[in-house]
Write an enzyme that holds these catalytic residues in place. Structure first.
Site, PDB file in Angstrom:
ATOM      1  CG  ASN A  13       2.101   1.479   4.698  1.00  0.00           C
ATOM      2  OD1 ASN A  13       3.373   1.882   4.913  1.00  0.00           O
ATOM      3  ND2 ASN A  13       1.608   1.478   3.469  1.00  0.00           N
TER       4      ASN A  13
ATOM      5  CE  LYS B  53      -7.056   1.136   3.934  1.00  0.00           C
ATOM      6  NZ  LYS B  53      -5.680   1.700   4.535  1.00  0.00           N
TER       7      LYS B  53
ATOM      8  CD  GLU C 133      -2.096   1.219   3.169  1.00  0.00           C
ATOM      9  OE1 GLU C 133      -1.586   0.580   3.953  1.00  0.00           O
ATOM     10  OE2 GLU C 133      -3.402   1.921   3.411  1.00  0.00           O
TER      11      GLU C 133
ATOM     12  CB  CYS D 141      -3.947  -1.463   4.741  1.00  0.00           C
ATOM     13  SG  CYS D 141      -3.411  -1.277   6.476  1.00  0.00           S
TER      14      CYS D 141
ATOM     15  CG  ASN E 114      -4.741   3.862   0.614  1.00  0.00           C
ATOM     16  OD1 ASN E 114      -4.170   3.144  -0.439  1.00  0.00           O
ATOM     17  ND2 ASN E 114      -4.511   3.874   1.898  1.00  0.00           N
TER      18      ASN E 114
ATOM     19  CD  GLU F 209      -5.100   4.696   5.912  1.00  0.00           C
ATOM     20  OE1 GLU F 209      -5.781   4.424   4.879  1.00  0.00           O
ATOM     21  OE2 GLU F 209      -4.561   3.666   6.643  1.00  0.00           O
TER      22      GLU F 209
END
Lengths: 320, 320
Positions: B193, B123, B46, B168, B106, B142
């Site tokens: 991550n 994501k 990612e 993730c 993302n 995020e």
């Protein structure tokens, strides 16, 4: 602290000829053992009162009927209920249920420390097959002998928390636990009978223990709940059933394990408050779940092609 | 046999000052290493092109914008695409995407061995928080810096099979994998991550590796798919990110693992035919799933009371 001391009462094999009275005696021995360790709740396996009869194809209904309970408690199970009430211990018990109107379910009940019926569950994910398949070393006729459960995955208030139940093959399906997780379940009681050998896919046999632990640990973590998995284990009528009885915390860690394939009681004092730490952080559903992306889960039973998937969930065809 | 040799290209830390060109050089070194071992497909983490920037609160958009890609490939990433095409290797790459109309995602893309774009994923499960929280040792913004993905959990034909992607935090949610499983996915590519320390729940830190393996192994088994989990690992700008890069078979077994916290390529030759053995037996969805019992999964985002649950799924109030 909301501590519940739970006992997982693994059973060794039950012979086809073993009487209900003899089995109930075994259950009572484990109940007393649990009481001696301060248990609030004892969890027995799936279909605890008889041998695992779906391994045979019965031609006659009368032969089949012998494995079912028409009332709960009935004359043969009443001593278990009486002893539990006397000791002030709750329990969950799996059995084959035959309703007055002739329906058959693979059922578990939850009984409170005062003897009150707190909840009932009927197994939803029936494994196996419907027709006799003589090529198998043994049958797995649950789809023939039971209707799919019609009560959903409910949760029940009891033992200072919120308790749910599921049975055996239900444990392999993440949907099982999620439906209870979405109702704030804190402890899931789960009895099973799992032959190590799976005739259609013997290449998986070596992984029985890995899969058993994997599905229960991941579910406990992902739903911030305790899971109490309880086996009927050992060599029963020529079929080897796995043990692997264990109590799992919301951390995804097994905190108590059985080490035999016989009647064996294991214990854990469970702080239901531990669920909160997961439910309010990484698994705060209300902040982090994205149900608009999950439509396929309820929108189809089986696999679909990517093209069919777009018809069920148009977001899967969204451009940019 | 439909064999795919997949390489998981774990990355060590990326400094805030490290240029895109320097990072792309690192990716190309791993690409060449993968090619030397006959890889068909390389999976990068990612947000592979920069440091994990959601750990900081940026006052200025211009400062934030520096971490995003406006085109893919762009001038700095083109050498990676060119080298992969030259070697005839496909790859998946995670990066921060800024669209022409100013939306931020993302994102991960899947590129075929001929350089064609096979698929894109944005994501869906964004972790962390929206506002600056100075009490934290570091931020996890995020939810501030990205919109939830709007492309769903799709699958793509490629590499002789059906490939899906997620990123993730998606990996902690069984719904992620199930939506792809219901489209017959055979290999899920998953970069992450993950700081070992989670400021709101530090009591979980010791379990990072257990949870990482648990959620990916259970998902691989329950959806009869390979899972390739690839970390950006090590001490990055003062924050320790977990490694745990691994390739998991549909058996739920990890078949290759990274052993460092730096740039490290691991490999596995994956027979996609192995998925079939699970998909046609224990996880034959079309025979065994019971979606009528799953309504709560799409019917609510957060937890509900048992009383509210009955309003969403009347079957939960069914009597006998």
């Amino acid at each position: 602290m909301r501590n519940v001391t739970v006992a997982a009462a693994q059973m060794g094999p039950v012979a086809q000829t073993e009487t209900r009275a003899a089995v109930v005696d075994r259950l009572i021995v484990m109940l007393e053992q649990a009481a001696g360790h301060g248990a609030d709740l004892v969890v027995y396996p799936e279909l605890a009162l008889t041998t695992f009869f779906p391994r045979w194809h019965f031609e006659e209904d009368a032969e089949l009927d012998a494995y079912y309970e028409r009332e709960m408690p009935g004359p043969e199970t009443a001593p278990l209920f009486a002893k539990a009430k006397q000791l002030g211990i709750g329990f969950s018990l799996g059995y084959a249920e035959l309703t007055p109107d002739g329906r058959r379910f693979n059922t578990a009940i939850l009984v409170g420390p005062d003897g009150a019926l707190l909840g009932k569950y009927r197994k939803i994910h029936l494994p196996g097959h419907r027709e006799n398949e003589p090529w198998r070393a043994f049958q797995h006729l649950e789809k023939r002998y039971f209707l799919p459960g019609n009560l959903g995955f409910r949760v029940f208030d009891g033992f200072g928390g919120r308790v749910g139940m599921c049975i055996c093959n239900d444990r392999r399906w993440p949907e099982t636990y999620r439906v209870m997780g979405l109702q704030g379940v804190e402890m899931i009681l789960l009895g099973y009978n799992t032959p190590i050998h799976n005739p259609p896919a013997p290449e998986h046999d070596r992984l029985s223990w890995h899969h058993n632990t994997l599905v229960m640990q991941s579910a406990a973590y992902q739903n911030a709940t305790f899971v109490v998995g309880v086996a009927k284990a050992g060599m029963e009528e020529g079929v080897h059933h796995m043990g692997g009885t264990q109590i799992i915390a919301p951390t995804g860690e097994t905190i108590a394990s059985a080490v035999t394939e016989g009647d064996e009681v294991i214990f854990a004092e469970c702080d239901l408050g531990l669920c909160k730490s997961y439910r309010e952080s990484v698994f705060a559903f209300e902040r982090h779940r994205e149900p608009d992306a999950y439509r396929l889960i309820t929108g189809t039973k089986g696999c679909v092609s990517p093209e069919e998937a777009v018809l069920i969930d148009p977001a899967l065809g969204h451009e940019d």
